[in-house]
Design a protein around this motif. Sequence first.
Motif, PDB file in Angstrom:
ATOM      1  N   ARG A  46       0.864  -1.184   0.000  1.00 58.23           N
ATOM      2  CA  ARG A  46       0.000   0.000   0.000  1.00 58.23           C
ATOM      3  C   ARG A  46       0.898   1.231   0.000  1.00 58.23           C
ATOM      4  O   ARG A  46       2.018   1.189   0.499  1.00 58.23           O
ATOM      5  CB  ARG A  46      -0.888   0.026   1.250  1.00 58.23           C
ATOM      6  CG  ARG A  46      -1.899   1.151   1.269  1.00 58.23           C
ATOM      7  CD  ARG A  46      -2.424   1.419   2.670  1.00 58.23           C
ATOM      8  NE  ARG A  46      -3.184   0.296   3.221  1.00 58.23           N
ATOM      9  CZ  ARG A  46      -3.766   0.345   4.428  1.00 58.23           C
ATOM     10  NH1 ARG A  46      -3.658   1.436   5.198  1.00 58.23           N
ATOM     11  NH2 ARG A  46      -4.428  -0.702   4.891  1.00 58.23           N
TER      12      ARG A  46
ATOM     13  N   ARG B 185       0.836   4.230   1.903  1.00 55.46           N
ATOM     14  CA  ARG B 185       1.889   3.415   2.467  1.00 55.46           C
ATOM     15  C   ARG B 185       1.444   2.936   3.842  1.00 55.46           C
ATOM     16  O   ARG B 185       0.483   3.501   4.402  1.00 55.46           O
ATOM     17  CB  ARG B 185       3.158   4.260   2.601  1.00 55.46           C
ATOM     18  CG  ARG B 185       3.018   5.434   3.574  1.00 55.46           C
ATOM     19  CD  ARG B 185       4.084   6.503   3.346  1.00 55.46           C
ATOM     20  NE  ARG B 185       3.941   7.625   4.243  1.00 55.46           N
ATOM     21  CZ  ARG B 185       3.108   8.639   4.076  1.00 55.46           C
ATOM     22  NH1 ARG B 185       2.276   8.642   3.026  1.00 55.46           N
ATOM     23  NH2 ARG B 185       3.028   9.629   4.936  1.00 55.46           N
ATOM     24  N   TYR B 186       2.099   1.959   4.443  1.00 50.34           N
ATOM     25  CA  TYR B 186       1.844   1.609   5.838  1.00 50.34           C
ATOM     26  C   TYR B 186       2.577   2.630   6.700  1.00 50.34           C
ATOM     27  O   TYR B 186       3.789   2.800   6.608  1.00 50.34           O
ATOM     28  CB  TYR B 186       2.294   0.182   6.128  1.00 50.34           C
ATOM     29  CG  TYR B 186       1.516  -0.824   5.296  1.00 50.34           C
ATOM     30  CD1 TYR B 186       0.129  -0.871   5.379  1.00 50.34           C
ATOM     31  CD2 TYR B 186       2.156  -1.676   4.415  1.00 50.34           C
ATOM     32  CE1 TYR B 186      -0.602  -1.749   4.606  1.00 50.34           C
ATOM     33  CE2 TYR B 186       1.439  -2.561   3.639  1.00 50.34           C
ATOM     34  CZ  TYR B 186       0.055  -2.600   3.727  1.00 50.34           C
ATOM     35  OH  TYR B 186      -0.662  -3.475   2.948  1.00 50.34           O
TER      36      TYR B 186
ATOM     37  N   GLU C  43       1.018  -0.888  11.885  1.00 52.29           N
ATOM     38  CA  GLU C  43       0.173  -1.101  10.706  1.00 52.29           C
ATOM     39  C   GLU C  43       0.752  -2.202   9.818  1.00 52.29           C
ATOM     40  O   GLU C  43       0.022  -3.074   9.345  1.00 52.29           O
ATOM     41  CB  GLU C  43       0.077   0.208   9.920  1.00 52.29           C
ATOM     42  CG  GLU C  43      -1.292   0.487   9.348  1.00 52.29           C
ATOM     43  CD  GLU C  43      -1.360   1.866   8.709  1.00 52.29           C
ATOM     44  OE1 GLU C  43      -2.286   2.617   9.077  1.00 52.29           O
ATOM     45  OE2 GLU C  43      -0.522   2.177   7.864  1.00 52.29           O
ATOM     46  N   THR C  44       2.061  -2.157   9.583  1.00 52.57           N
ATOM     47  CA  THR C  44       2.711  -3.179   8.750  1.00 52.57           C
ATOM     48  C   THR C  44       2.534  -4.559   9.358  1.00 52.57           C
ATOM     49  O   THR C  44       2.140  -5.509   8.673  1.00 52.57           O
ATOM     50  CB  THR C  44       4.202  -2.840   8.594  1.00 52.57           C
ATOM     51  OG1 THR C  44       4.341  -1.535   8.018  1.00 52.57           O
ATOM     52  CG2 THR C  44       4.901  -3.862   7.705  1.00 52.57           C
TER      53      THR C  44
ATOM     54  N   VAL D 187      -1.140  -5.997   9.238  1.00 58.14           N
ATOM     55  CA  VAL D 187      -1.595  -6.567   7.968  1.00 58.14           C
ATOM     56  C   VAL D 187      -1.204  -8.042   7.891  1.00 58.14           C
ATOM     57  O   VAL D 187      -2.020  -8.904   7.540  1.00 58.14           O
ATOM     58  CB  VAL D 187      -1.000  -5.787   6.779  1.00 58.14           C
ATOM     59  CG1 VAL D 187      -1.280  -6.518   5.467  1.00 58.14           C
ATOM     60  CG2 VAL D 187      -1.572  -4.386   6.721  1.00 58.14           C
TER      61      VAL D 187
ATOM     62  N   GLN E  96       7.135  -2.317   2.629  1.00 60.65           N
ATOM     63  CA  GLN E  96       7.142  -1.057   3.365  1.00 60.65           C
ATOM     64  C   GLN E  96       7.527   0.063   2.414  1.00 60.65           C
ATOM     65  O   GLN E  96       8.655   0.132   1.930  1.00 60.65           O
ATOM     66  CB  GLN E  96       8.132  -1.116   4.532  1.00 60.65           C
ATOM     67  CG  GLN E  96       8.177   0.160   5.353  1.00 60.65           C
ATOM     68  CD  GLN E  96       6.805   0.526   5.937  1.00 60.65           C
ATOM     69  OE1 GLN E  96       6.201  -0.281   6.648  1.00 60.65           O
ATOM     70  NE2 GLN E  96       6.301   1.713   5.619  1.00 60.65           N
TER      71      GLN E  96
ATOM     72  N   PRO F 197      -7.225   1.488   0.236  1.00 58.95           N
ATOM     73  CA  PRO F 197      -6.478   0.286   0.632  1.00 58.95           C
ATOM     74  C   PRO F 197      -6.909  -0.914  -0.207  1.00 58.95           C
ATOM     75  O   PRO F 197      -7.999  -0.931  -0.776  1.00 58.95           O
ATOM     76  CB  PRO F 197      -6.846   0.108   2.104  1.00 58.95           C
ATOM     77  CG  PRO F 197      -8.183   0.770   2.246  1.00 58.95           C
ATOM     78  CD  PRO F 197      -8.175   1.920   1.286  1.00 58.95           C
TER      79      PRO F 197
ATOM     80  N   GLU G 176      -6.067  -4.476   0.910  1.00 59.82           N
ATOM     81  CA  GLU G 176      -6.012  -5.759   1.616  1.00 59.82           C
ATOM     82  C   GLU G 176      -7.335  -6.504   1.431  1.00 59.82           C
ATOM     83  O   GLU G 176      -8.391  -5.884   1.318  1.00 59.82           O
ATOM     84  CB  GLU G 176      -5.726  -5.546   3.102  1.00 59.82           C
ATOM     85  CG  GLU G 176      -4.375  -4.930   3.402  1.00 59.82           C
ATOM     86  CD  GLU G 176      -4.325  -3.430   3.197  1.00 59.82           C
ATOM     87  OE1 GLU G 176      -3.222  -2.878   3.039  1.00 59.82           O
ATOM     88  OE2 GLU G 176      -5.420  -2.793   3.187  1.00 59.82           O
TER      89      GLU G 176
END
Length: 793
Positions: free
Chosen positions: A254, A256-257, A262-263, A266, A282, A537, A539
């Motif tokens: 994404r 961004r994280y 957050e990273t 996911v 990242q 997003p 995901e």
Amino acid sequence: MNKKRIILFSFLLAGLHVTSWSQSYQKTDNGIKARIQGTDVEVQFYTPQIVRIIKAPAGSTAMEKSLAVIAAPQKKLRLVIGEEKDELTVLTQSVVVKLNRQTAAIRFYDKNAALLLKEKENGTHFSPSADPPLYDVVQTFQLEGGESIYGLGQHQSGVMDQRGQQLLLKQNNMQIAVPFFQSIKGYGVLWDNNSTTHFKDDADGTSFQSEVGAGVDYYFIQGGNADKVIAGYRQLTGEAPLFPRWTLGYWQSRERYKSQYETNEVVRKYRELHVPLDGIVQDWQYWGEDESYWNSTEFGNPRFPEPKKMVDSVHDHHAHIIISVWPSFGNKTKIYEAFKQQNLLFGKYVTWPINENVEVYDAFNPHARDIYWSYMNKNIFSIGIDGWWLDSTEPDHFKDKESDEAYQTFLGAYRKVRNAFPLIHTGGVYKHQREVTGNKRVFILARSAFSGQQRFGTMMWSGDVVSGWNVFRKQISGGLNLSLSGLPYWNSDIGGFFSGRNYPGGVSDAAFRELYVRWLQFGTFCPMMRSHGTDTPREIYQFGAKGDWAYDAIEKFINLRYRFLPYNYSNAWEVAAGGTMMRALMMDFPTDKKVLNIDNEYMFGKSMLVCPVTDSMYTSRANGNTAVDLKTIKKQKLYLPAGTQWFDFWTGEKLAGDQEVEKEAPIDIMPLYVKAGSIIPMGPFQQYTDEKKPDALEIRIYEGADGKFTLYEDEGDNYNYEKRICTFIDFEWNDKARTLTIKDRKGSFPGMLQNRTFNVVVVKKGNGTGMEVPGKFDRVITYTGKAVTTKIP
């Protein structure tokens, strides 16, 4: 063939070395040199199939060492040189080169004296360039009418055949410049020039015109077919190393994280949902939001307080992480200061938001590459990062677009070498990491590429494309032409990078969800399956939950990606051995003229025919609202190439080739067909690539022709395979006898399976095709590494 050529070939085959001397030319170890009408010409054979042609004004500056070509001419080649009144001839057992002694024009023939390619008479030109004493150089060829050509990098014009095209070969976001094309006649031309180059094909001929060069310098590669042309190209410019097995899993990204939480969240969420995942990306600003610290290579953002803990958490969840690093640096970073002190910066760069205190490093300087890696190694690689996202590898965003070409680099004016920046930049990272360790294969994701970049462990992507159906379709021909340019690894941002322009509602808009699902289905059959974008997003859990149509379709194809892992990893080995994974139809069906310009179908490996759905079928917009109708099943038209039979992957139905068909394409089905005679191994359902041992593979046989497949396996993530620490298991299907032979296993590696089960299925309509594992197999074979043959009635 006339009598003289027959005699020359007879001498060659008899092992004789014929020499003919003249005052008008000079024999060299690998060909001839001549001076014709004020032009120095050299014909230099590198192999019996590869010829280098050099032309320059008489007595001018010598050619500089190539950045793309790393091969040296083979020694002691058997050449036959003949002299006629108007021509000089140099030939091997594969290629005949004829040089006109009056005009310096060259023609190329195959061993049967069939004309393959010729230069246009008086088609070589030199004129003063902006970088004296070098020249603006032009070479024009004359191709046969109706002769299709492919390659030239990635250009998002939506065409396969490059005849009639005019292309600016200049690195840019979404445009990848590779000055190489190959013909349906089975030859290729590599134009060896690093400057901005104009390619043109029209009634006047087919030409390369480069803005800076010491002269004309190109390679003619005779292969006979596309695979052998690409093999010749890589023989010149370097083989593609094998990526880690985990890169063939599913990737989530994404822009961004924004924190390490957050990273990590996911990855944790995918594991909680039992949806397969192998990679997380990242993106930028982990260094902080003050653009003066742009690309510091350090985790300066307070939202990333413990970067090693973040990486360790990803690994603890059996996933991998790569990180964004750029070729430009803010003026308050330590790496910027190191470059500035040694005068290793060369261009002002504009970032987002606009900040002019950023400059690009001189990747052409080997010492600058050392410094670049030292910071990456100390700050990033040392904490366990698994790979590199080298963004803006063109690089783009120079402040002064009008004068950027005059920037000075270690190799001279930037205009002279600009197209090679991504090659040298990625090469520095590849070489340095390999010096540090051989236990972790280099993986680089890059936005641009140049001739030879495949040798540096680089996966290209198509750039910051806009979300849209017309853009989506153009990705296919763009990726295929890049593969035909000899660079085998490519992917695109699933769903398109900029979604907000056409889909401001993002994932809440069913129209975007339909586009995303179809793009993800295409991504399942690309060398890398990677979701990425901005504005919304991507995901899987953003698309609902189990039972929601988009979620279910996404999950189905991610699972399918993992089922194909044994097939894909074996094909990745074929790439390392000179092959191509994502294959334009002309590669496997060159005599079928109907496929020559098909831009929405391709082969994935040599068995799977893929036809992405590139039009909206189930959503429509009216009065600002999106309507969804999934009940009325639509169909996709596609062409099945001639010369073989085809199996519908989803149903097992067999169809004849050389026909257009209509395939039902509900939202969770993309048309997939398997060529008769294929043997496809399928692995288990799993959450990541090494979760389960492949001790019970399903072997699918598609009858109707004899078939072969080699199952390749190794340790998955080191360079021991280069020492042949790996295994090969050959499968052969005899269609007439209806026997499957599994041959002796060749090779070994630590931790390999000594014994395993192969569950054999001969595919037919309704016997458990598609995603389902059959409840009953035609044969269950216990394999111990020794040859076994079984007959299947």
